[in-house]
Design a protein around this motif. Structure first.
Motif, PDB file in Angstrom:
ATOM      1  N   THR A  49       4.803  -3.239  -0.011  1.00  0.00           N
ATOM      2  CA  THR A  49       6.062  -3.676   0.265  1.00  0.00           C
ATOM      3  C   THR A  49       6.557  -5.095  -0.141  1.00  0.00           C
ATOM      4  O   THR A  49       7.623  -5.397  -0.518  1.00  0.00           O
ATOM      5  CB  THR A  49       6.336  -3.602   1.849  1.00  0.00           C
ATOM      6  OG1 THR A  49       5.851  -2.296   2.491  1.00  0.00           O
ATOM      7  CG2 THR A  49       7.739  -4.018   2.612  1.00  0.00           C
ATOM      8  N   ARG A  82      -0.284  -0.435   2.194  1.00  0.00           N
ATOM      9  CA  ARG A  82       1.278  -0.210   2.019  1.00  0.00           C
ATOM     10  C   ARG A  82       2.076  -1.827   2.413  1.00  0.00           C
ATOM     11  O   ARG A  82       3.017  -1.870   2.089  1.00  0.00           O
ATOM     12  CB  ARG A  82       1.646   0.532   3.325  1.00  0.00           C
ATOM     13  CG  ARG A  82       1.200   2.206   3.248  1.00  0.00           C
ATOM     14  CD  ARG A  82       1.874   2.925   4.107  1.00  0.00           C
ATOM     15  NE  ARG A  82       1.314   2.863   5.363  1.00  0.00           N
ATOM     16  CZ  ARG A  82      -0.016   3.663   5.761  1.00  0.00           C
ATOM     17  NH1 ARG A  82      -0.426   4.292   4.824  1.00  0.00           N
ATOM     18  NH2 ARG A  82      -0.507   3.394   7.028  1.00  0.00           N
ATOM     19  N   ASN A  83       1.541  -2.504   3.318  1.00  0.00           N
ATOM     20  CA  ASN A  83       2.124  -3.965   3.334  1.00  0.00           C
ATOM     21  C   ASN A  83       2.081  -4.535   2.180  1.00  0.00           C
ATOM     22  O   ASN A  83       3.209  -5.364   1.474  1.00  0.00           O
ATOM     23  CB  ASN A  83       1.231  -4.769   4.228  1.00  0.00           C
ATOM     24  CG  ASN A  83       1.650  -4.254   5.634  1.00  0.00           C
ATOM     25  OD1 ASN A  83       2.668  -3.454   6.010  1.00  0.00           O
ATOM     26  ND2 ASN A  83       0.719  -4.859   7.002  1.00  0.00           N
TER      27      ASN A  83
END
Ligand code: PLP
Length: 377
Positions: A36, A32-33
């Motif tokens: 992002t 997810r990082n």
């Protein structure tokens, strides 16, 4: 079945493989990082900086996970890291060596299909000679020093580099890059200075795309993104930009086992040097991690661990293999032999621990020891 007394006791996790605690690495949070960061820099691509064993989290696991999410560019610092990582990744992943090659490593690098970052005229000449000797065209990235004075081609050598490239057919330059010294400080004027210098480099080497931003650079502005961002710490959940709420998710959690508990009277001395003296009757627990496990000695009599959100201060000096904490804030009997306390997790971030230790998050991550049971989620 158990009486009321037992209900508030900490659950005891069976410790696997003889470990003194659990280091949990959340690969979904890592992904997810990555996403992002990718969405911030798009249409530029996002690489992964996986040097120092992915900041201590496991270069093979981290790189393979990000490869599956579409990452194809992986940066290590030392050539030996590239050699170790190469067999772990499919052939269409490119591994770049940020420090470039030390003399003698060129042939092995060419053999392994690894791409050196060229930081000096000497590195350029040696790599070109290797290509010539092998009768091959070899790939390279050129790094320019835009004001950090650490690694990269010096301003006074730019003409010689340009001449070399004009006259030599041996190297294929994939892109050019530079590194920001103060990207974690939004207001630092060094960022604009380095950007201006990068524009001058770009004008002198107009054929090549630019890679510029580390984690901090990604959050500065689009001007720093180039075609390929190179985040490290932000992937692993650390704060990239001071004074702004960290948008990254925590990737690491660390729980450590209690080895022993005791109650001591007022005036008891705790730990090496007896530097901590109790001010009243105190309940203590000794946990199975010390500075050899990555709990910095600078946390002596500073900082804390947590249990169920309750802060348990570190008392006395951190030892090599153990640390003593004050558990008086918890109801008696809550923690006992084998209970787990949180060093990094919901109540204490990487940056919190680093601040208490007077260090940066990078140092905490890269020092996490190898005596914990590592589990990847
Ligand atoms: C370490 C490093 C990075 C990653 O830096 P972070 O601050 O961790 O994002 C990027 N580029 C270079 C040249 C580096 O040395």
């Amino acid at each position: 079945m158990n009486g009321g007394m037992m209900d508030f006791r900490a659950p005891k996790l069976a410790l696997e493989s003889g470990a003194c605690g659990y280091l949990t690495i959340d690969l979904d949070a890592l992904c997810r990082n990555y996403e992002t960061l990718s969405s911030i820099v798009a249409p530029a691509r996002t690489a992964a900086v996986v040097k120092a064993d992915s900041y201590g989290l496991g270069a093979a696991q981290v790189s393979r996970t990000l490869y599956d999410r579409g990452c194809r560019h992986f940066f290590v610092a030392h050539f030996i890291e590239a050699l170790r990582l190469r067999p772990q990744l499919p052939g269409d992943a490119t591994i770049f060596v940020l420090n470039g090659l030390l003399p003698g490593n060129e042939a092995t690098c060419a053999d392994g299909g690894i791409v050196p970052v060229i930081n000096s005229l000497e590195q350029l000449q040696q790599w070109a000679e290797t290509a010539c000797a092998l009768r091959r065209k070899l790939p390279a990235v050129l790094q320019f020093d835009t004001g950090m004075s650490r690694l990269g081609i010096q301003p006074e050598d730019r003409n010689a580099v340009a001449d070399h490239l004009r006259t030599s057919e041996h190297l294929e330059i994939l892109f050019i890059m530079s590194h920001l010294a103060s990207a974690d400080e939004v207001d630092n004027t060094q960022n604009a200075d380095q950007l201006a210098e990068m524009h001058r480099v770009s004008a002198e080497f107009p054929d090549y795309d630019v890679s510029f931003a580390n984690s901090g650079g990604i959050f500065l502005s689009e001007d720093f993104h180039g075609v390929l961002a190179r985040p490290g710490i932000a992937l692993y959940g650390g704060t990239a930009t001071s004074d702004v709420a960290n948008p990254m998710e925590a990737v690491v959690r660390l729980d450590v086992a209690v080895v022993q508990t005791r109650t001591v009277p007022e005036g008891a001395r705790v730990g090496y040097g007896g530097v901590h003296v109790t001010k009243g009757e105190t309940r203590l627990a000794t946990i199975a991690a010390g500075y050899a496990d990555g709990l910095p000695r600078s946390l002596s009599d500073r900082g804390a661990v947590y249990y169920n959100g309750v802060r348990l201060p570190i008392v006395g000096r951190v030892s090599m293999d153990s640390t003593t904490i004050d558990i008086s804030a918890l109801p008696e009997g809550t923690l006992s032999f084998g209970s787990m306390v949180e060093v990094l997790g919901d109540h204490q971030t990487l940056d919190d621990l680093a601040r208490d230790a007077g260090l940066i998050s990078y140092e905490i991550l890269t020092s996490l020891g190898h005596r914990f049971h590592r589990q990847y989620r």
